[in-house]
Design a protein around this motif. Structure first.
Motif, PDB file in Angstrom:
ATOM      1  N   ALA A 111       1.025  -1.171  -0.157  1.00 34.29           N
ATOM      2  CA  ALA A 111      -0.006   0.008  -0.022  1.00 34.29           C
ATOM      3  C   ALA A 111       0.796   1.202   0.001  1.00 34.29           C
ATOM      4  O   ALA A 111       2.184   1.299   0.158  1.00 34.29           O
ATOM      5  N   LYS A 112       0.205   2.499  -0.150  1.00 32.38           N
ATOM      6  CA  LYS A 112       1.029   3.654  -0.230  1.00 32.38           C
ATOM      7  C   LYS A 112       2.011   3.885   0.877  1.00 32.38           C
ATOM      8  O   LYS A 112       3.240   4.246   0.623  1.00 32.38           O
ATOM      9  N   LYS A 113       1.520   3.630   2.323  1.00 31.79           N
ATOM     10  CA  LYS A 113       2.433   3.809   3.408  1.00 31.79           C
ATOM     11  C   LYS A 113       3.410   2.739   3.314  1.00 31.79           C
ATOM     12  O   LYS A 113       4.634   2.986   3.799  1.00 31.79           O
ATOM     13  N   GLU A 114       3.054   1.545   3.090  1.00 35.75           N
ATOM     14  CA  GLU A 114       4.222   0.409   3.069  1.00 35.75           C
ATOM     15  C   GLU A 114       5.225   0.749   1.933  1.00 35.75           C
ATOM     16  O   GLU A 114       6.588   0.365   2.138  1.00 35.75           O
ATOM     17  N   LEU A 115       4.959   1.513   0.954  1.00 38.24           N
ATOM     18  CA  LEU A 115       5.967   1.670  -0.298  1.00 38.24           C
ATOM     19  C   LEU A 115       6.945   2.675   0.281  1.00 38.24           C
ATOM     20  O   LEU A 115       7.968   2.664  -0.266  1.00 38.24           O
ATOM     21  N   ALA A 116       6.641   3.407   1.464  1.00 37.48           N
ATOM     22  CA  ALA A 116       7.853   4.384   1.994  1.00 37.48           C
ATOM     23  C   ALA A 116       8.970   3.512   2.270  1.00 37.48           C
ATOM     24  O   ALA A 116      10.093   4.164   2.566  1.00 37.48           O
ATOM     25  N   ALA A 117       8.694   2.395   2.893  1.00 27.68           N
ATOM     26  CA  ALA A 117      10.003   1.799   3.533  1.00 27.68           C
ATOM     27  C   ALA A 117      10.780   1.382   2.406  1.00 27.68           C
ATOM     28  O   ALA A 117      12.238   1.433   2.914  1.00 27.68           O
ATOM     29  N   VAL A 118      10.464   1.474   1.037  1.00 27.10           N
ATOM     30  CA  VAL A 118      11.642   1.071   0.165  1.00 27.10           C
ATOM     31  C   VAL A 118      12.463   2.427  -0.020  1.00 27.10           C
ATOM     32  O   VAL A 118      13.940   2.144   0.320  1.00 27.10           O
ATOM     33  N   ARG A 119      12.176   3.454  -0.158  1.00 25.18           N
ATOM     34  CA  ARG A 119      13.128   4.471  -0.304  1.00 25.18           C
ATOM     35  C   ARG A 119      13.864   4.914   1.223  1.00 25.18           C
ATOM     36  O   ARG A 119      14.824   5.338   1.358  1.00 25.18           O
ATOM     37  N   SER A 120      13.028   4.441   2.461  1.00 22.95           N
ATOM     38  CA  SER A 120      13.675   4.581   3.825  1.00 22.95           C
ATOM     39  C   SER A 120      14.939   3.703   3.921  1.00 22.95           C
ATOM     40  O   SER A 120      15.912   4.369   4.276  1.00 22.95           O
ATOM     41  N   VAL A 121      14.746   2.655   3.609  1.00 24.05           N
ATOM     42  CA  VAL A 121      15.860   1.616   3.440  1.00 24.05           C
ATOM     43  C   VAL A 121      17.095   2.097   2.802  1.00 24.05           C
ATOM     44  O   VAL A 121      18.222   1.952   3.137  1.00 24.05           O
ATOM     45  N   CYS A 122      16.761   2.765   1.308  1.00 25.73           N
ATOM     46  CA  CYS A 122      17.851   3.019   0.374  1.00 25.73           C
ATOM     47  C   CYS A 122      18.456   4.243   1.165  1.00 25.73           C
ATOM     48  O   CYS A 122      19.671   4.353   1.250  1.00 25.73           O
ATOM     49  N   SER A 123      17.693   5.288   1.594  1.00 27.30           N
ATOM     50  CA  SER A 123      18.285   6.563   2.192  1.00 27.30           C
ATOM     51  C   SER A 123      19.348   6.045   3.471  1.00 27.30           C
ATOM     52  O   SER A 123      20.365   6.789   3.721  1.00 27.30           O
ATOM     53  N   HIS A 124      18.778   4.889   4.438  1.00 28.02           N
ATOM     54  CA  HIS A 124      19.565   4.734   5.527  1.00 28.02           C
ATOM     55  C   HIS A 124      20.833   4.285   5.255  1.00 28.02           C
ATOM     56  O   HIS A 124      21.930   4.384   5.642  1.00 28.02           O
ATOM     57  N   ILE A 125      20.894   3.388   4.024  1.00 27.24           N
ATOM     58  CA  ILE A 125      22.141   2.596   3.707  1.00 27.24           C
ATOM     59  C   ILE A 125      23.007   3.662   2.976  1.00 27.24           C
ATOM     60  O   ILE A 125      24.357   3.368   3.044  1.00 27.24           O
ATOM     61  N   SER A 126      22.595   4.616   2.259  1.00 28.82           N
ATOM     62  CA  SER A 126      23.338   5.660   1.534  1.00 28.82           C
ATOM     63  C   SER A 126      23.948   6.502   2.549  1.00 28.82           C
ATOM     64  O   SER A 126      25.040   6.988   2.545  1.00 28.82           O
ATOM     65  N   ASN A 127      23.227   6.964   3.659  1.00 27.63           N
ATOM     66  CA  ASN A 127      23.659   7.557   4.545  1.00 27.63           C
ATOM     67  C   ASN A 127      24.727   7.130   5.394  1.00 27.63           C
ATOM     68  O   ASN A 127      25.856   7.692   5.766  1.00 27.63           O
ATOM     69  N   MET A 128      24.697   5.675   5.574  1.00 30.51           N
ATOM     70  CA  MET A 128      25.576   5.015   6.280  1.00 30.51           C
ATOM     71  C   MET A 128      26.929   4.968   5.372  1.00 30.51           C
ATOM     72  O   MET A 128      28.101   5.104   6.034  1.00 30.51           O
ATOM     73  N   MET A 129      26.780   4.695   3.922  1.00 30.98           N
ATOM     74  CA  MET A 129      28.154   4.616   3.440  1.00 30.98           C
ATOM     75  C   MET A 129      28.875   5.820   3.341  1.00 30.98           C
ATOM     76  O   MET A 129      29.982   6.078   3.247  1.00 30.98           O
ATOM     77  N   VAL A 130      28.048   7.148   3.275  1.00 31.30           N
ATOM     78  CA  VAL A 130      28.601   8.438   3.156  1.00 31.30           C
ATOM     79  C   VAL A 130      29.317   8.858   4.585  1.00 31.30           C
ATOM     80  O   VAL A 130      30.406   9.240   4.582  1.00 31.30           O
ATOM     81  N   GLY A 131      28.851   8.429   5.690  1.00 28.61           N
ATOM     82  CA  GLY A 131      29.325   8.409   7.125  1.00 28.61           C
ATOM     83  C   GLY A 131      30.611   7.814   7.063  1.00 28.61           C
ATOM     84  O   GLY A 131      31.606   8.124   7.926  1.00 28.61           O
ATOM     85  N   VAL A 132      30.652   6.464   6.583  1.00 29.38           N
ATOM     86  CA  VAL A 132      32.093   5.543   7.014  1.00 29.38           C
ATOM     87  C   VAL A 132      33.095   6.008   5.804  1.00 29.38           C
ATOM     88  O   VAL A 132      34.301   5.527   6.231  1.00 29.38           O
ATOM     89  N   THR A 133      32.734   7.072   4.837  1.00 33.79           N
ATOM     90  CA  THR A 133      33.792   7.367   3.955  1.00 33.79           C
ATOM     91  C   THR A 133      34.138   8.887   4.329  1.00 33.79           C
ATOM     92  O   THR A 133      35.255   9.117   3.890  1.00 33.79           O
ATOM     93  N   HIS A 134      33.321   9.516   4.480  1.00 33.52           N
ATOM     94  CA  HIS A 134      33.512  11.313   4.645  1.00 33.52           C
ATOM     95  C   HIS A 134      32.919  11.595   5.969  1.00 33.52           C
ATOM     96  O   HIS A 134      33.877  12.251   6.545  1.00 33.52           O
ATOM     97  N   GLY A 135      31.970  11.198   6.309  1.00 37.19           N
ATOM     98  CA  GLY A 135      31.408  11.781   7.890  1.00 37.19           C
ATOM     99  C   GLY A 135      30.880  12.853   7.556  1.00 37.19           C
ATOM    100  O   GLY A 135      30.609  13.668   6.526  1.00 37.19           O
TER     101      GLY A 135
END
Length: 254
Positions: A111-135
């Motif tokens: 459903a619409k609210k459940e689809l938000a989890a897709v981008r949320s997971v992508c954003s969290h993983i992307s932020n983690m990668m930026v954090g461990v490389t640049h900070g």
């Protein structure tokens, strides 16, 4: 039965690269066949997945994030080019397909609210990668009209970095001495420990501090705790603007 027939129709005509809607006549919620988003793994990072717990390792350290609260499946695999890939999909229906992207996030029949989890997971993983490389670094400004705010950054415990900030003379606040014959009092000190992995220090600019760290959530929480502890109580906040406020949010080196 109407809902089942509608799902079967979607399966027959569905396509992996398109989002198609499926709805029932009797007030059923709108579902989407598949919502997919890819995240490229940054160079110099290593991503491990085990039981929906994602661990990202880089030159600045390691970050771990738990996604067990989401009804998704995360696993490592190989894409068509033979490279490592991370696949995130719904646990209930169908199988996720491998793509050319290193990180693939899919959600089936959501459903619409459940689809938000897709981008949320992508954003969290992307932020983690930026954090461990640049900070990440957040800068805060000490704002005062009359009483100058004094800050001191120290180390607590066995920490190798400055992870405690002491704020004094905020609005000239003082404690009263136990003896009533003494009227001068002594300064109120606010102590704010940083979140794990965050460092606080003064900058070369006057009345400015900087908070750095690998986790964007930890850095943001530390900044908010500093700002909230310096709130004006029982006064008009439109006139009394003293405090410590966040001014800039940057990736280190960018």
């Amino acid at each position: 039965m109407m809902f089942v027939f509608c799902l079967l129709a979607c399966l027959r005509r569905g396509s992996a690269g398109k989002q198609q809607e499926c709805c029932c006549a009797s007030g059923a919620r709108t579902l989407v066949d598949v919502a997919m988003q890819d995240v490229e793994i940054l160079e110099g990072t290593k991503v491990d997945v085990k039981a929906r717990v994602v661990t990202v390792t880089g030159k600045r350290g390691t970050l771990t994030r738990d996604f067990k609260h989401l009804n998704i499946e995360i696993k490592k695999g190989k894409n068509k080019k033979g490279k490592d890939a991370i696949i995130v999909r719904r646990r209930n229906l169908l199988l996720a397909r491998l793509s050319d992207a290193p990180v693939q996030v899919e959600k089936w029949f959501g459903a619409k609210k459940e689809l938000a989890a897709v981008r949320s997971v992508c954003s969290h993983i992307s932020n983690m990668m930026v954090g461990v490389t640049h900070g990440y670094e957040y800068k805060m400004k000490l704002v005062y009209a009359h009483f100058p705010i004094n800050v001191n950054c120290e180390k607590i415990g066995n920490s190798k970095i400055k992870n405690l900030i002491e704020i004094r003379n905020y609005l000239g606040q003082k404690h009263a001495w136990p003896c009533p014959s003494l009227t001068c009092g002594y300064q109120v000190t606010f102590k704010v420990p940083m979140q794990e992995g965050c460092e606080v220090d003064r900058t070369k600019e006057k009345d400015e501090i900087v908070i750095t760290g690998n986790s964007i959530e930890a850095v943001g929480t530390s900044v908010s705790q500093i700002q909230q502890i310096c709130q004006v109580k029982h006064k008009d906040i439109r006139k009394y603007l003293d405090g410590v406020y966040c001014t800039t949010k940057n990736v280190i080196g960018q």
